[in-house]
Design a protein around this motif. Structure first.
Motif, PDB file in Angstrom:
ATOM      1  N   ASP A  18       3.390  -2.311  12.743  1.00 59.28           N
ATOM      2  CA  ASP A  18       3.928  -0.955  12.823  1.00 59.28           C
ATOM      3  C   ASP A  18       2.767  -0.017  13.149  1.00 59.28           C
ATOM      4  O   ASP A  18       1.768  -0.005  12.418  1.00 59.28           O
ATOM      5  N   PRO A  19       2.871   0.761  14.201  1.00 64.27           N
ATOM      6  CA  PRO A  19       1.756   1.640  14.559  1.00 64.27           C
ATOM      7  C   PRO A  19       1.495   2.745  13.533  1.00 64.27           C
ATOM      8  O   PRO A  19       0.451   3.383  13.568  1.00 64.27           O
ATOM      9  N   HIS A  20       2.412   2.930  12.603  1.00 61.61           N
ATOM     10  CA  HIS A  20       2.255   3.959  11.571  1.00 61.61           C
ATOM     11  C   HIS A  20       1.743   3.390  10.251  1.00 61.61           C
ATOM     12  O   HIS A  20       1.611   4.114   9.270  1.00 61.61           O
ATOM     13  N   SER A  21       1.498   2.086  10.218  1.00 59.94           N
ATOM     14  CA  SER A  21       1.078   1.416   8.986  1.00 59.94           C
ATOM     15  C   SER A  21      -0.278   0.757   9.146  1.00 59.94           C
ATOM     16  O   SER A  21      -0.621   0.262  10.217  1.00 59.94           O
ATOM     17  N   LEU A  22      -1.015   0.741   8.054  1.00 62.16           N
ATOM     18  CA  LEU A  22      -2.275   0.024   7.949  1.00 62.16           C
ATOM     19  C   LEU A  22      -2.112  -0.951   6.790  1.00 62.16           C
ATOM     20  O   LEU A  22      -1.675  -0.557   5.699  1.00 62.16           O
ATOM     21  N   PHE A  23      -2.449  -2.205   7.021  1.00 59.35           N
ATOM     22  CA  PHE A  23      -2.330  -3.230   5.999  1.00 59.35           C
ATOM     23  C   PHE A  23      -3.732  -3.584   5.527  1.00 59.35           C
ATOM     24  O   PHE A  23      -4.646  -3.752   6.334  1.00 59.35           O
ATOM     25  N   MET A  24      -3.887  -3.705   4.222  1.00 59.82           N
ATOM     26  CA  MET A  24      -5.195  -3.985   3.640  1.00 59.82           C
ATOM     27  C   MET A  24      -5.041  -5.029   2.548  1.00 59.82           C
ATOM     28  O   MET A  24      -3.977  -5.140   1.915  1.00 59.82           O
ATOM     29  N   GLY A  74      -0.382   4.450   5.218  1.00 55.28           N
ATOM     30  CA  GLY A  74      -0.213   5.099   6.506  1.00 55.28           C
ATOM     31  C   GLY A  74      -1.519   5.224   7.269  1.00 55.28           C
ATOM     32  O   GLY A  74      -2.603   4.981   6.742  1.00 55.28           O
ATOM     33  N   VAL A  75      -1.405   5.644   8.533  1.00 65.45           N
ATOM     34  CA  VAL A  75      -2.584   5.773   9.384  1.00 65.45           C
ATOM     35  C   VAL A  75      -2.894   7.221   9.760  1.00 65.45           C
ATOM     36  O   VAL A  75      -3.945   7.486  10.339  1.00 65.45           O
ATOM     37  N   SER A  76      -2.018   8.136   9.416  1.00 60.35           N
ATOM     38  CA  SER A  76      -2.260   9.538   9.783  1.00 60.35           C
ATOM     39  C   SER A  76      -3.407  10.118   8.952  1.00 60.35           C
ATOM     40  O   SER A  76      -3.865   9.516   7.975  1.00 60.35           O
ATOM     41  N   ASP A  77      -3.877  11.284   9.358  1.00 61.65           N
ATOM     42  CA  ASP A  77      -4.982  11.941   8.643  1.00 61.65           C
ATOM     43  C   ASP A  77      -4.675  12.118   7.158  1.00 61.65           C
ATOM     44  O   ASP A  77      -5.585  12.075   6.327  1.00 61.65           O
ATOM     45  N   TYR A  78      -3.423  12.312   6.811  1.00 63.47           N
ATOM     46  CA  TYR A  78      -3.021  12.494   5.414  1.00 63.47           C
ATOM     47  C   TYR A  78      -3.485  11.327   4.550  1.00 63.47           C
ATOM     48  O   TYR A  78      -3.818  11.506   3.375  1.00 63.47           O
ATOM     49  N   PHE A  79      -3.492  10.117   5.108  1.00 63.42           N
ATOM     50  CA  PHE A  79      -3.823   8.913   4.342  1.00 63.42           C
ATOM     51  C   PHE A  79      -5.304   8.552   4.368  1.00 63.42           C
ATOM     52  O   PHE A  79      -5.719   7.605   3.701  1.00 63.42           O
ATOM     53  N   LYS A  80      -6.123   9.274   5.129  1.00 61.15           N
ATOM     54  CA  LYS A  80      -7.546   8.927   5.233  1.00 61.15           C
ATOM     55  C   LYS A  80      -8.256   8.862   3.886  1.00 61.15           C
ATOM     56  O   LYS A  80      -9.053   7.944   3.657  1.00 61.15           O
ATOM     57  N   PRO A  81      -8.021   9.802   2.959  1.00 56.84           N
ATOM     58  CA  PRO A  81      -8.687   9.677   1.658  1.00 56.84           C
ATOM     59  C   PRO A  81      -8.281   8.405   0.903  1.00 56.84           C
ATOM     60  O   PRO A  81      -9.117   7.764   0.269  1.00 56.84           O
ATOM     61  N   ALA A  82      -7.021   8.023   0.998  1.00 53.22           N
ATOM     62  CA  ALA A  82      -6.562   6.801   0.325  1.00 53.22           C
ATOM     63  C   ALA A  82      -7.216   5.576   0.950  1.00 53.22           C
ATOM     64  O   ALA A  82      -7.688   4.680   0.227  1.00 53.22           O
ATOM     65  N   VAL A  83      -7.262   5.529   2.275  1.00 51.85           N
ATOM     66  CA  VAL A  83      -7.880   4.396   2.959  1.00 51.85           C
ATOM     67  C   VAL A  83      -9.353   4.296   2.562  1.00 51.85           C
ATOM     68  O   VAL A  83      -9.864   3.195   2.278  1.00 51.85           O
TER      69      VAL A  83
END
Length: 80
Positions: free
Chosen positions: A66-72, A37-46
């Motif tokens: 998807d504006p709610h997804s980040l692909f890595m 995800g891209v929300s603040d909740y996912f920042k530690p995971a990213v």
């Protein structure tokens, strides 16, 4: 991957990720890719994924933009 709140910050997520990466590499997998995800909740995971060599990439497989997804993705041959 999800680590409960009480287990965060102690290296549990990093240990799990290192294990997944090492196992994949040992089995001949050349690349790992993920969606998060891209929300603040996912920042530690990213941040965790970035520390382990993952970089942003376009959607893969059956994913659509998807504006709610980040692909890595991570090239295991280049990772530590």
């Amino acid at each position: 991957m999800h680590v409960v709140q009480a287990g965060r910050g102690g290296g549990v997520g990093a240990a799990i990720l290192r294990h997944i990466m090492a196992d994949a590499k040992a089995k001949g997998v050349a690349r790992l890719s993920l969606e998060t995800g891209v929300s603040d909740y996912f920042k530690p995971a990213v941040a965790l994924y970035r520390r382990h060599g993952f970089v942003e990439c376009p959607p893969f497989a059956d994913y659509a933009p998807d504006p709610h997804s980040l692909f890595m993705t991570c090239d295991l041959a280049e990772s530590a």
